[in-house]
Design an enzyme around this catalytic site. Structure first.
Site, PDB file in Angstrom:
ATOM      1  CE  LYS A 123      52.600  44.563  26.115  1.00  0.00           C
ATOM      2  NZ  LYS A 123      53.899  43.868  26.312  1.00  0.00           N
ATOM      3  CG  ASN A 124      53.072  42.640  29.977  1.00  0.00           C
ATOM      4  OD1 ASN A 124      53.286  42.592  28.765  1.00  0.00           O
ATOM      5  ND2 ASN A 124      53.583  43.574  30.757  1.00  0.00           N
ATOM      6  NE  ARG A 154      63.505  42.066  28.184  1.00  0.00           N
ATOM      7  CZ  ARG A 154      64.662  41.570  28.591  1.00  0.00           C
ATOM      8  NH1 ARG A 154      65.719  41.752  27.869  1.00  0.00           N
ATOM      9  NH2 ARG A 154      64.755  40.920  29.712  1.00  0.00           N
ATOM     10  CB  CYS A 168      64.904  47.732  24.494  1.00  0.00           C
ATOM     11  SG  CYS A 168      64.498  47.669  26.219  1.00  0.00           S
ATOM     12  NE  ARG A 206      56.219  45.878  21.417  1.00  0.00           N
ATOM     13  CZ  ARG A 206      56.910  46.039  22.544  1.00  0.00           C
ATOM     14  NH1 ARG A 206      57.673  47.075  22.696  1.00  0.00           N
ATOM     15  NH2 ARG A 206      56.841  45.158  23.500  1.00  0.00           N
TER      16      ARG A 206
HETATM   17  C1  UD1 Z   1      58.161  42.588  32.309  1.00  0.00           C
HETATM   18  C2  UD1 Z   1      57.040  43.192  31.520  1.00  0.00           C
HETATM   19  C3  UD1 Z   1      57.288  44.672  31.295  1.00  0.00           C
HETATM   20  C4  UD1 Z   1      57.545  45.362  32.623  1.00  0.00           C
HETATM   21  C5  UD1 Z   1      58.600  44.635  33.440  1.00  0.00           C
HETATM   22  C6  UD1 Z   1      58.744  45.180  34.841  1.00  0.00           C
HETATM   23  C7  UD1 Z   1      56.211  41.357  30.167  1.00  0.00           C
HETATM   24  C8  UD1 Z   1      56.130  40.750  28.813  1.00  0.00           C
HETATM   25  N1  UD1 Z   1      56.935  42.497  30.253  1.00  0.00           N
HETATM   26  O1  UD1 Z   1      59.357  42.757  31.547  1.00  0.00           O
HETATM   27  O2  UD1 Z   1      56.154  45.230  30.664  1.00  0.00           O
HETATM   28  O3  UD1 Z   1      57.982  46.686  32.391  1.00  0.00           O
HETATM   29  O4  UD1 Z   1      58.287  43.249  33.557  1.00  0.00           O
HETATM   30  O5  UD1 Z   1      57.525  45.126  35.511  1.00  0.00           O
HETATM   31  O6  UD1 Z   1      55.639  40.894  31.113  1.00  0.00           O
HETATM   32  N2  UD1 Z   1      66.984  41.882  34.670  1.00  0.00           N
HETATM   33  C9  UD1 Z   1      68.288  41.466  34.723  1.00  0.00           C
HETATM   34  N3  UD1 Z   1      68.595  40.215  34.253  1.00  0.00           N
HETATM   35  C10 UD1 Z   1      67.646  39.382  33.740  1.00  0.00           C
HETATM   36  C11 UD1 Z   1      66.307  39.817  33.690  1.00  0.00           C
HETATM   37  C12 UD1 Z   1      65.997  41.087  34.166  1.00  0.00           C
HETATM   38  O7  UD1 Z   1      69.164  42.193  35.182  1.00  0.00           O
HETATM   39  O8  UD1 Z   1      67.993  38.271  33.325  1.00  0.00           O
HETATM   40  C13 UD1 Z   1      66.627  43.239  35.169  1.00  0.00           C
HETATM   41  C14 UD1 Z   1      66.070  44.158  34.076  1.00  0.00           C
HETATM   42  O9  UD1 Z   1      67.103  44.748  33.327  1.00  0.00           O
HETATM   43  C15 UD1 Z   1      65.272  45.130  34.894  1.00  0.00           C
HETATM   44  C16 UD1 Z   1      64.741  44.283  36.040  1.00  0.00           C
HETATM   45  O10 UD1 Z   1      65.556  43.112  36.079  1.00  0.00           O
HETATM   46  O11 UD1 Z   1      66.101  46.149  35.392  1.00  0.00           O
HETATM   47  C17 UD1 Z   1      63.305  43.849  35.912  1.00  0.00           C
HETATM   48  O12 UD1 Z   1      63.092  43.330  34.614  1.00  0.00           O
HETATM   49  P1  UD1 Z   1      62.051  42.173  34.300  1.00  0.00           P
HETATM   50  O13 UD1 Z   1      61.092  42.023  35.428  1.00  0.00           O
HETATM   51  O14 UD1 Z   1      62.803  40.966  33.868  1.00  0.00           O
HETATM   52  O15 UD1 Z   1      61.282  42.765  33.070  1.00  0.00           O
HETATM   53  P2  UD1 Z   1      60.657  41.923  31.914  1.00  0.00           P
HETATM   54  O16 UD1 Z   1      60.245  40.598  32.452  1.00  0.00           O
HETATM   55  O17 UD1 Z   1      61.530  41.966  30.727  1.00  0.00           O
END
Ligand code: UD1
Length: 428
Positions: free
Chosen positions: A33-34, A104, A128, A408
């Site tokens: 999925k990811n 998201r 979330c 999902r």
């Molecule tokens: C992706 C994955 C999700 C997984 C996560 C961590 C997808 C579609 N989803 O989510 O399944 O749980 O990686 O491996 O691939 N953060 C910030 N600012 C930002 C972006 C992120 O502070 O602009 C923080 C987040 O709140 C979190 C951390 O960075 O604490 C890591 O998040 P991130 O790697 O961005 O997760 P996703 O990409 O949303």
């Protein structure tokens, strides 16, 4: 073409599990999925017929396809594990709240829209169940590339003549943040250097797919990526690799039920950290080239765990591993370092008789002899999977509601588990 969105009807579904069945047999893993979601967003960067196979037919994929069609893409085929989408006429640049709030990962269209159309209007996803999850890193990166970004009425408005190469450092490693900026940079003018990037297999895969379309990306899989912008990309043709989180979830399912499951069509090297932890706990894990056999032979021990960005232990497997630890001998300390609020499942597991204490980022799990079935509430995708695992091992019946979370990201979970001998059914 299959109907794209049939969200509403399944929202009330429940999954009913009669526990204490030992899982046995063979199970095949679906596409990741990811991995597929960013590749689908990357189609926006191209103008032509994109084709992907190995697509898992899960709700998030349907949602992304819906969004791409709203943007002006045309789905030519969505059958079995194949998607063909024509992106010639992409002309709309809005990702509305009703889609972004259900998934998201819709924010992945932000970078590609700015690169392709010079404009984007993408809803802010909001918090979330697992934390605040802001998009500040995505936004600051795109600003560094010359985009003008405004936040108004819950939306991100972006505009730019043409994105410019830049040097950008991620304060926190972000998976979709890395994907978003990498995609934007492929069509920017000049060189972009991204530092402290995510090294997840899905990010490396996206870079490789884009390179096959004519992008010039180097350094994927390391901390620094260098991207030379090009003027156009050819349409995407690729096959999605097997889902490592689905693989890990079923590895734990076998372990927690004292089962013997051979998981086929998977990539053992991508779940190595889990394999090590399972072995440390006393579970037998046999790896072959594209399969993993997991045998839950006798009692297992509590082991400590810390989630980290790849190649550390995946946060997306933390909840499932916690379910396993509830039945271990001794204590297990689980430290969640990626998300600030990812222990929602602990309270539900405690309702089944588990002994978990949560303080801040740490959960202390003291193993118990047995869990008992209970009515349970799914709160997010991976938390739901952990409840299914606990219910498979528990004595008696569990009824899990809000299973749309499971839909999902897990393709055919009930079918896959019933074939292994689980007593699991869905009540519409
Ligand atoms: C992706 C994955 C999700 C997984 C996560 C961590 C997808 C579609 N989803 O989510 O399944 O749980 O990686 O491996 O691939 N953060 C910030 N600012 C930002 C972006 C992120 O502070 O602009 C923080 C987040 O709140 C979190 C951390 O960075 O604490 C890591 O998040 P991130 O790697 O961005 O997760 P996703 O990409 O949303």
């Amino acid at each position: 073409m299959t109907a794209l969105c049939s969200q509403g009807n399944e929202r009330m579904d429940k999954i009913i599990i009669e526990g204490s069945q030992r899982l046995k047999g063979e199970l095949e893993i679906s596409g990741a999925k990811n991995a597929v979601l960013p590749v689908m967003a990357a189609m926006i960067l191209t103008a032509g017929l994109n084709k992907i196979t190995g697509v898992p037919r899960v709700r998030d994929v349907t949602t992304m396809l819906h969004l791409l069609n709203d943007l002006g893409g045309r789905t030519e085929e969505f059958e079995e594990d194949r998607i063909s989408l024509d992106t010639t006429d992409i002309n709309n640049y809005e990702a509305p709240y009703d889609l972004v709030s259900t998934m998201r990962a819709s924010c992945l269209v932000l970078g590609p829209l700015l690169a392709r159309l010079g404009k984007a209007k993408v809803s802010l996803p909001g918090g979330c169940a697992i934390g605040a999850r802001p998009l500040d890193l995505h936004i600051r990166g795109l600003e560094a590339m010359g985009a003008e970004i405004k936040l108004e009425k819950g939306y991100i408005y972006g505009s730019v003549e043409r994105l410019q190469g830049t040097r950008y450092y991620f304060d926190t490693v972000s998976v979709t943040g890395t994907a978003n900026l990498m995609m934007a940079a492929t069509l920017a003018e000049g060189e972009t250097v991204l530092e402290n990037v995510a090294k997840e297999p899905e990010v490396v895969f996206l870079a490789d797919v884009l390179n096959k379309c004519g992008a010039k990306i180097e350094g994927q899989g390391t901390d620094i990526m260098v991207i030379q912008g090009v003027s156009a990309l050819k349409p995407i043709e690729c096959r999605i690799f097997p889902d490592r989180i689905e693989t890990g979830t079923y590895m734990i399912a076998s372990a927690i039920t004292g089962g013997d499951v051979n998981i086929i069509n998977c990539i053992p090297s991508q779940v190595e950290t889990l394999t090590l932890k399972l072995r440390q706990a006393g579970v037998i894990v046999e790896e072959a080239a594209t399969s993993i056999r997991v045998i839950g032979d006798g009692p297992f021990n509590g082991v400590n765990l810390k989630t980290q960005p790849h190649p550390g232990f995946a946060t997306d497997l933390q909840a499932q591993f916690m379910a396993l630890m509830t039945l271990a001998r001794g204590q297990s300390i689980i430290l969640e370092t990626v998300f600030e609020n990812r222990f929602m499942h602990a309270a539900e597991l405690n309702r089944m008789g588990a002994n978990i204490t949560v303080q801040g980022h740490t959960a202390v799990v003291s193993g118990v002899k047995r869990l008992s079935g209970a009515p349970l509430m799914a709160t997010d995708l991976r938390a739901s999977a952990s409840l299914v695992l606990a219910a498979l091992a528990a004595e008696g019946e569990s009824i899990i509601s809000r299973v749309y979370h499971i839909d999902r990201g897990y393709f055919g979970m009930e079918k896959k588990l019933s074939r292994l001998g689980a007593k699991i059914r869905r009540k519409k």
